[in-house]
Design an enzyme around this catalytic site. Structure first.
Site, PDB file in Angstrom:
ATOM      1  N   LYS A   1       0.794  -1.231   0.000  1.00  0.00           N
ATOM      2  CA  LYS A   1       0.000   0.000   0.000  1.00  0.00           C
ATOM      3  C   LYS A   1       0.822   1.275   0.000  1.00  0.00           C
ATOM      4  O   LYS A   1       1.822   1.379   0.701  1.00  0.00           O
ATOM      5  CB  LYS A   1      -0.852   0.020   1.259  1.00  0.00           C
TER       6      LYS A   1
ATOM      7  N   GLY B   1       9.580  -1.853  10.220  1.00  0.00           N
ATOM      8  CA  GLY B   1       8.870  -0.638  10.655  1.00  0.00           C
ATOM      9  C   GLY B   1       9.824   0.389  11.238  1.00  0.00           C
ATOM     10  O   GLY B   1       9.748   1.584  10.928  1.00  0.00           O
TER      11      GLY B   1
END
Ligand code: AMP
Length: 403
Positions: A208, A379
């Site tokens: 995404k 992350g």
């Protein structure tokens, strides 16, 4: 200045609470499928052993939202794997607080290694979701900090989170430092984001746009070229007016993609063709510049692969995060695998790969050694590249001069 492990003196006989990142993947047979993270922690463990410290390992593993999770997310198999890899005896305590833990620590000898149970077991206590670990509960952090004399944080993968086992313990202890892996991860990322050698080419893939928009924007400021592939490329294709069929798209990001394409005309490169099929399945693909109606693009095509190879030709710094196709399907892994191979073949370049699926591709192809750095924390590295302050690192900042 961030205080590092080598600046800690007199570790002999000291109980060193060591936060590592052993959040490793398992298959459905309960076997560990990738030991990169375990290997990553070895330099720090070895250093502490040689310094004759008493080593207490803390790690999380997955998320704990039920008693059932505790059965499948114990660190016991990880302790076994660590013993196998190192040949050392690893004492595993199936708890992370209480009498059993305290007793095991009392009898630990210098150079010995003790591993506690998954820190996130403290997220689900007495049948309730309490998140003591994940919400950095003060009482838990205090308890853990009192188990030892020194704290070492080597878990870069959780540095973007403020949990009891990283920021919590660190905030309670005077004598603390980041570990060798953490230091290495920071140094490599700094080479890419603070002092990159040009040409600096960044590749961003994955599902995404919304997950990675901040990192894309930040890289557009720092890199010479930013190449977009994977599922997120279709939002850009839509912005370019191309047909995308049923490919992954984020309608609410199309305008943003348009704006980025116009502001960074010469810098932003989007995959130029696709491997597509009629459904989300491992079918034999067809190729084309656009994805026809009734089809979905699941990988980049041969023209994109050529284009990327050309862009990487003279690169001196390469940063790659996210797969360029659905690597869960072998027919749609070609783009990602070709990128991995192209980067691996390059000499005289700083190459950094981060993010679960791209790292998995590099590791499964046996190419990890050919990269300058395989980042363990997806992350955390993305947030670091974005320029965010990571709490798990910041807490080790000191005003002291480097020694
Ligand atoms: P991320 O966690 O954002 O790096 O995304 C990884 C996921 O992106 C993987 O599960 C891939 O299957 C998925 N992905 C990559 N390319 C595509 C694509 N063309 N269509 C759908 N999903 C994709």
């Amino acid at each position: 200045m961030i205080k590092n492990l080598k600046s800690l003196k007199n570790l002999e006989d000291k109980i060193v609470l060591t936060r590592v990142d052993f959040n490793v993947p398992f298959n459905d047979k309960g076997e560990i499928t990738d030991i990169t993270r375990i290997k990553g922690a070895l330099p720090t463990i070895e250093y502490l052993r040689e310094a004759k410290a008493k080593i207490i390992l803390f790690s999380h593993l997955g998320r704990i939202t039920s008693e059932e999770d505790k059965k499948t997310k114990s660190l016991k198999p990880v302790a076994k794997k660590l013993a196998e890899i190192t040949g050392y005896k690893i004492i595993f305590v199936p708890k992370n607080r209480g009498e059993l833990v305290e007793k095991a620590i009392r009898i630990l000898k210098p150079g010995e290694i003790l591993m506690l149970e998954n820190t996130r077991f403290q997220d689900f206590v007495d049948g309730k979701q309490v998140n003591y670990e994940s919400k950095n509960n003060d009482e838990l952090a205090t308890y853990w900090s009192k188990l030892g004399d020194v704290f070492v944080n080597d878990a870069f993968g959780t540095a973007h989170r403020s949990h009891a086992s990283n920021v919590g313990i660190a905030s309670k202890m005077e004598n603390k430092a980041i570990g060798l892996l953490m230091e290495k991860e920071i140094n490599f990322l700094d080479k890419a984001v603070k002092t990159p050698e040009s040409p600096f080419v960044a590749l961003v893939g994955g599902a995404k746009v919304s997950d990675k928009i901040d990192v894309i924007k930040s890289l557009l400021e720092k890199a010479d070229k930013v190449i977009i592939g994977g599922g997120m490329a279709y939002t850009f294709h839509k912005a370019q007016g191309l047909s995308i069929g049923n490919s992954l798209v984020e309608e609410d990001k199309v305008e943003l993609a348009k704006a980025l394409l116009s502001t960074y005309k010469d810098k932003l490169i989007v995959a130029v063709d696709s491997a597509y099929t009629t459904e989300f399945a491992d079918n034999v693909p067809e190729y084309g510049d656009e994805v026809p109606e009734g089809n979905m693009g699941l990988d980049i095509g041969p023209k994109s692969i050529e284009l990327i190879k050309n862009e990487l030709e003279n690169a001196k710094t390469i940063l790659w995060n996210g797969p360029f196709g659905v690597t869960e399907f072998s027919n749609f892994s070609k783009g990602t695998n070709e990128i991995a191979m192209t980067i691996a073949e390059k000499d005289d370049v700083i190459s950094i790969v981060g993010g679960g699926d791209s790292v998995a591709a590099v590791v499964s192809m046996g190419l990890a050694k050919e990269f300058s750095h395989v980042a363990t924390g997806g992350g955390a590295s993305l947030e670091y590249i974005e320029g965010k302050v990571l709490p798990g690192i910041k807490i080790f900042e000191t005003t002291e001069e480097k020694n």
